[in-house]
Design an enzyme around this catalytic site. Structure first.
Site, PDB file in Angstrom:
ATOM      1  N   GLN A   8      -4.567  -1.265   9.598  1.00 54.94           N
ATOM      2  CA  GLN A   8      -4.532  -2.620   9.038  1.00 54.94           C
ATOM      3  C   GLN A   8      -5.140  -3.615  10.034  1.00 54.94           C
ATOM      4  O   GLN A   8      -4.735  -3.660  11.199  1.00 54.94           O
ATOM      5  CB  GLN A   8      -3.072  -2.996   8.714  1.00 54.94           C
ATOM      6  CG  GLN A   8      -2.914  -4.320   8.021  1.00 54.94           C
ATOM      7  CD  GLN A   8      -3.502  -4.333   6.605  1.00 54.94           C
ATOM      8  OE1 GLN A   8      -3.362  -3.387   5.844  1.00 54.94           O
ATOM      9  NE2 GLN A   8      -4.182  -5.408   6.268  1.00 54.94           N
ATOM     10  N   ASP A  13     -11.248   3.333   4.042  1.00 56.96           N
ATOM     11  CA  ASP A  13     -11.646   1.923   3.984  1.00 56.96           C
ATOM     12  C   ASP A  13     -13.172   1.774   4.012  1.00 56.96           C
ATOM     13  O   ASP A  13     -13.697   0.701   3.718  1.00 56.96           O
ATOM     14  CB  ASP A  13     -11.081   1.181   5.212  1.00 56.96           C
ATOM     15  CG  ASP A  13      -9.928   0.256   4.856  1.00 56.96           C
ATOM     16  OD1 ASP A  13      -9.745  -0.035   3.660  1.00 56.96           O
ATOM     17  OD2 ASP A  13      -9.226  -0.172   5.788  1.00 56.96           O
ATOM     18  N   LYS A  37       0.845  -1.207   0.000  1.00 59.77           N
ATOM     19  CA  LYS A  37       0.000   0.000   0.000  1.00 59.77           C
ATOM     20  C   LYS A  37       0.877   1.253   0.000  1.00 59.77           C
ATOM     21  O   LYS A  37       0.614   2.214  -0.735  1.00 59.77           O
ATOM     22  CB  LYS A  37      -0.924   0.000   1.225  1.00 59.77           C
ATOM     23  CG  LYS A  37      -2.106  -0.943   1.061  1.00 59.77           C
ATOM     24  CD  LYS A  37      -2.859  -1.187   2.357  1.00 59.77           C
ATOM     25  CE  LYS A  37      -3.907  -2.276   2.157  1.00 59.77           C
ATOM     26  NZ  LYS A  37      -4.509  -2.762   3.402  1.00 59.77           N
TER      27      LYS A  37
END
Ligand code: NAD
Length: 296
Positions: free
Chosen positions: A98, A121, A54
């Site tokens: 994460q 997200d 990422k």
């Protein structure tokens, strides 16, 4: 019948190029780069790989990447403090923590602490609510990537029958909401669904997000249907090694479907590309720089 293969890798590369192409105009207007902060707690090897890729992808698109690596024993309060700092940081447009987090940390509390307008997200309940009510927010990256592939392939989705197998908060439920927002007739199937093959055979669009290797067989698929395989399963390759397969039996699906995504190279590459897209959109929104609807 031989299905068309939906090339998610190529589509994702195109999306990443589009994102990169929109960074300079933002920089010129806002005087800074769009920024994505990624937080990882602990040493989980798979998570380390995701976070590294990422970060690399963010930089490759011309955006600023801020990676925060915290030790596994980090307290929940220390993590929440970092999230609050990132919420207040003007250089940060997107915050991604994460998952999974170590067991002593409450994931829901962490997600709830992220500023919904930086929640690229799309996991915060405010963004879940925005999606459900048709308001502008952030949509989880994997299902949004699936929708992009579907619209690219089929154009207008209205009136199509869609079956989504899986009801997770990350994939199944937001996928169903997105398809509903495009006027599909949507059914969500799950582990308690009766006669799943028969239900799947009603689907013009079949999305599998289960985590069971090659579960969807030829006779589950309506001839000509579009099949999106979200599953990522590592199985024995019969030669002492392993290989990645999806939730769909690709060889069988290729004989029945009109189009199908492969694993790897289908949905997988879309997730990071959409994350970059969401970060760019967040930057434009937060800075009040106009971005025409439909640009990206
Ligand atoms: P999850 O485990 O949270 O949810 C799985 C869902 O499948 C559940 O809702 C369950 O009810 C349903 N299910 C389980 N067994 C079933 C059965 N026999 N019949 C019908 N339904 C059944 O998983 P998830 O996070 O939604 O992920 C699903 C798959 O997608 C996994 O393989 C995961 O690795 C993959 N995934 C890929 C990406 C990506 O491509 N970037 C992103 C997220 C998840």
């Amino acid at each position: 019948m031989s299905a068309a293969i939906i090339d998610g890798k190529a589509f994702a590369a195109g999306l990443r190029e589009k994102v990169a192409g929109l960074v300079p105009a933002f920089e010129a207007a806002a005087g800074r780069k769009p920024g994505l902060a990624v937080v990882i707690v602990g040493e989980d090897p798979a998570s380390q790989v995701y976070v590294r890729s990422k970060g690399k992808a963010t930089e490759a698109s011309g955006m600023a990447s801020f990676t925060h690596k915290l030790p596994a024993e980090t307290s929940e309060e220390a993590l929440l403090d970092l999230v609050r700092q990132l919420n207040a940081d003007g250089a940060v447009d997107g915050i991604l923590v994460q998952l999974p987090l170590p067991r002593h940390i409450n994931e829901q509390r962490v997600i709830a602490t992220i500023d919904p307008d930086k929640d690229v997200d799309g996991f915060h309940v405010v963004n879940v609510g925005r999606l459900a009510t048709g308001l502008n927010g952030f949509v989880p990256c994997t299902p949004l990537g699936c929708l992009m592939l579907l619209e690219d392939r089929l154009g207008d989705l209205s009136g199509l029958n869609a079956v989504v197998i899986g009801r997770s908060n990350i994939v199944g439920k937001p996928m169903a909401q997105l398809l509903l927002s495009k006027s599909c007739t949507v059914t969500i199937a799950h582990s308690r669904t009766k006669d799943l093959p028969a239900l799947c055979r009603t689907a013009d669009i079949l999305v599998a997000a289960v985590g069971r290797p090659e579960m969807v067989k030829r006779d589950w698929i309506k001839p000509g249907a579009t099949v999106i395989d979200v599953g990522i399963n590592r199985i024995d390759n019969g030669e002492g090694g392993t290989k990645l397969v999806g939730d769909v039996d690709f060889a069988e699906a290729s004989e029945a479907a009109g189009a199908v995504t492969p694993v790897p190279g289908g949905v997988g590459p879309m997730t990071i590309a959409v994350l970059l897209r969401n970060t760019l959109v967040s930057a434009y929104r937060r800075a009040g720089v106009p971005l025409d609807k439909g640009t990206i």
